[in-house]
Enzyme design. Structure first.
Site, PDB file in Angstrom:
ATOM      1  N   ARG A  23       0.821  -1.220   0.000  1.00 47.42           N
ATOM      2  CA  ARG A  23       0.000   0.000   0.000  1.00 47.42           C
ATOM      3  C   ARG A  23       0.852   1.267   0.000  1.00 47.42           C
ATOM      4  O   ARG A  23       0.429   2.306   0.536  1.00 47.42           O
ATOM      5  CB  ARG A  23      -0.994   0.013   1.172  1.00 47.42           C
ATOM      6  CG  ARG A  23      -2.026  -1.095   1.098  1.00 47.42           C
ATOM      7  CD  ARG A  23      -3.021  -1.014   2.230  1.00 47.42           C
ATOM      8  NE  ARG A  23      -3.926  -2.149   2.221  1.00 47.42           N
ATOM      9  CZ  ARG A  23      -4.614  -2.581   3.267  1.00 47.42           C
ATOM     10  NH1 ARG A  23      -4.499  -1.960   4.435  1.00 47.42           N
ATOM     11  NH2 ARG A  23      -5.418  -3.628   3.184  1.00 47.42           N
ATOM     12  N   ARG A  27      -3.291   6.546   1.009  1.00 46.74           N
ATOM     13  CA  ARG A  27      -3.898   7.698   1.676  1.00 46.74           C
ATOM     14  C   ARG A  27      -2.992   8.416   2.660  1.00 46.74           C
ATOM     15  O   ARG A  27      -3.346   9.487   3.147  1.00 46.74           O
ATOM     16  CB  ARG A  27      -5.177   7.256   2.401  1.00 46.74           C
ATOM     17  CG  ARG A  27      -6.314   6.880   1.454  1.00 46.74           C
ATOM     18  CD  ARG A  27      -7.494   6.303   2.213  1.00 46.74           C
ATOM     19  NE  ARG A  27      -7.189   4.966   2.718  1.00 46.74           N
ATOM     20  CZ  ARG A  27      -7.981   4.292   3.546  1.00 46.74           C
ATOM     21  NH1 ARG A  27      -9.090   4.852   3.990  1.00 46.74           N
ATOM     22  NH2 ARG A  27      -7.658   3.079   3.951  1.00 46.74           N
ATOM     23  N   ARG A  36      -6.558  11.245  -6.064  1.00 49.52           N
ATOM     24  CA  ARG A  36      -7.821  10.550  -5.785  1.00 49.52           C
ATOM     25  C   ARG A  36      -8.995  11.519  -5.942  1.00 49.52           C
ATOM     26  O   ARG A  36     -10.034  11.169  -6.522  1.00 49.52           O
ATOM     27  CB  ARG A  36      -7.775   9.973  -4.362  1.00 49.52           C
ATOM     28  CG  ARG A  36      -9.104   9.542  -3.754  1.00 49.52           C
ATOM     29  CD  ARG A  36      -9.623   8.242  -4.300  1.00 49.52           C
ATOM     30  NE  ARG A  36     -10.872   7.898  -3.632  1.00 49.52           N
ATOM     31  CZ  ARG A  36     -10.971   7.096  -2.575  1.00 49.52           C
ATOM     32  NH1 ARG A  36      -9.886   6.575  -2.031  1.00 49.52           N
ATOM     33  NH2 ARG A  36     -12.149   6.828  -2.047  1.00 49.52           N
ATOM     34  N   ASP A  73      -6.989  -3.124  -7.060  1.00 47.73           N
ATOM     35  CA  ASP A  73      -7.639  -3.685  -5.877  1.00 47.73           C
ATOM     36  C   ASP A  73      -7.945  -5.147  -6.148  1.00 47.73           C
ATOM     37  O   ASP A  73      -8.258  -5.516  -7.285  1.00 47.73           O
ATOM     38  CB  ASP A  73      -8.943  -2.924  -5.561  1.00 47.73           C
ATOM     39  CG  ASP A  73      -9.499  -3.293  -4.200  1.00 47.73           C
ATOM     40  OD1 ASP A  73     -10.306  -4.256  -4.136  1.00 47.73           O
ATOM     41  OD2 ASP A  73      -9.137  -2.665  -3.206  1.00 47.73           O
ATOM     42  N   TYR A 150     -14.933 -12.367   0.315  1.00 48.67           N
ATOM     43  CA  TYR A 150     -15.676 -11.142  -0.008  1.00 48.67           C
ATOM     44  C   TYR A 150     -16.872 -11.439  -0.897  1.00 48.67           C
ATOM     45  O   TYR A 150     -17.943 -10.849  -0.734  1.00 48.67           O
ATOM     46  CB  TYR A 150     -14.753 -10.134  -0.695  1.00 48.67           C
ATOM     47  CG  TYR A 150     -13.754  -9.477   0.226  1.00 48.67           C
ATOM     48  CD1 TYR A 150     -14.105  -8.374   0.993  1.00 48.67           C
ATOM     49  CD2 TYR A 150     -12.454  -9.961   0.333  1.00 48.67           C
ATOM     50  CE1 TYR A 150     -13.189  -7.757   1.835  1.00 48.67           C
ATOM     51  CE2 TYR A 150     -11.528  -9.354   1.168  1.00 48.67           C
ATOM     52  CZ  TYR A 150     -11.902  -8.257   1.916  1.00 48.67           C
ATOM     53  OH  TYR A 150     -11.004  -7.659   2.760  1.00 48.67           O
TER      54      TYR A 150
END
Length: 342
Positions: A23, A27, A36, A73, A150
């Site tokens: 990652r 962010r 973003r 992702d 998921y």
């Protein structure tokens, strides 16, 4: 072969380990937040090749990591297979669920995934043009078990309970789904390699919830199938496997799957991993990501500890899990300076 990541993956022990972070494009970086915002939302960023390439390049420009990992992702593959996918602000991903045979039959055939995923391959092509020549490009996908959790639950869950329940109640359907994801993952990663990925990584974020025979069948075996298929199609392609929180099941994972490198989370000590896992090949890890938040002397000492523990074999320095949004960018630089001795 001059790229340090590729040398470590080939089994070479280097005086200074190559570095990247899970990652690393994300962010915690102000430049990521700006891009973003330009994209509008997370999925729009993933599917915009120019902007996805830009955020992949940002940590390379800032820190000079030895590898860039494609910005994407793990849930793009289920979306490409026909699942509905959206993100809820502050809560994470949501998907339409696969819990019945009827749900399963609505999924698209594997050969149709490129209709959705072609922008990802274009991102890789842009990156191969724009990355510095010494920087390795890593592609990735989620492991079948993790992706299935998921798709079955429709979201992340603390214990992967819905997937375990389906595995118990309708194993045939569960294994059908896992098989389709495995097949799709092979094609997806193969196309990433064709576009220019030099290494691929398989993220099994929820492997630790599989116990006993289930770990063998649903973590190790899919990783072996995917790795073998990719190496058959693309001889020499290195594969990194990350069965997070596998504990003692890290032992022998190289040999069981054919992976060139096993990534280690920070629930095991680097000394233990050096003794029990690195003896079989390259390892990646495993500084706790919390140090990127707290910094200070503990960050320096723990970074040195990880480097020293793995210094007698092939090692890629990384975190034990992804860097978190509250991390301080200055702490990342401190980690890198500590490793490189600058």
């Amino acid at each position: 072969m001059t790229k340090t990541i590729l040398r470590a993956l080939a089994g070479e022990t280097l005086p200074t380990p190559p570095i990247w972070m899970m990652r690393q494009a994300g962010r915690y970086l102000p430049e990521y937040k700006a891009t973003r915002a330009e994209a509008g939302d997370f999925l729009s960023l993933c599917y915009n090749p120019e902007l996805a390439a830009e955020v992949t390049l940002q940590p390379i420009r800032r820190y000079g990591f030895d590898a860039a990992i494609l910005f994407a992702d793990i849930l793009l593959l289920p979306q490409a297979l026909g699942a509905d996918l959206w993100f809820v602000t502050g809560e994470g991903p949501r998907l339409s669920t696969i819990t019945t045979e009827e749900d399963f039959t609505k999924l698209k055939p594997v050969h149709a995934i490129d209709d959705t995923l072609s922008p990802v391959y274009e991102t890789i092509r842009i990156l191969r043009r724009e990355l510095p020549p010494e920087t390795t490009l890593i592609g990735f996908a989620g492991a079948p078990w993790t992706v299935a959790t998921y798709m079955i639950a429709g979201q992340g869950t603390p214990d992967q309970g819905p997937a375990h329940a389906l595995k118990t109640e309708n194993r045939a359907l569960f294994e059908q789904l896992l098989g389709k994801i495995t097949e799709g993952t092979i094609d997806y990663l193969s196309r990433q390699i064709e576009a220019g990925a030099e290494v691929v990584k398989i993220f099994d974020s929820w492997a630790g919830s599989l116990k006993g025979d289930d770990f063998e069948r649903y973590a190790k075996e899919p990783a072996r199938i995917i790795t073998q298929a990719l190496k058959d199609r693309h001889p020499g392609i290195p594969v990194i496997a990350f069965p997070r929180q596998a504990g003692d099941n890290y032992i022998g994972f190289h040999a069981a799957t054919g992976a060139d490198c096993v990534a280690i989370d920070d629930s095991v000590s680097p000394e233990w991993a050096a003794e029990h896992v690195q003896t079989d090949g390259c390892v990646q890890g495993n500084l706790a990501s919390s140090h990127m938040v707290t910094g200070g002397d503990a960050l320096v000492s723990e970074t040195k500890r990880v480097v020293e523990a793995f210094s007698n074999g092939p090692h890629i320095f990384n975190l034990g899990h992804g860097i978190t949004p509250d991390a301080d960018p200055e702490n990342v630089q401190l980690m890198i300076d500590t490793i490189r001795g600058t």
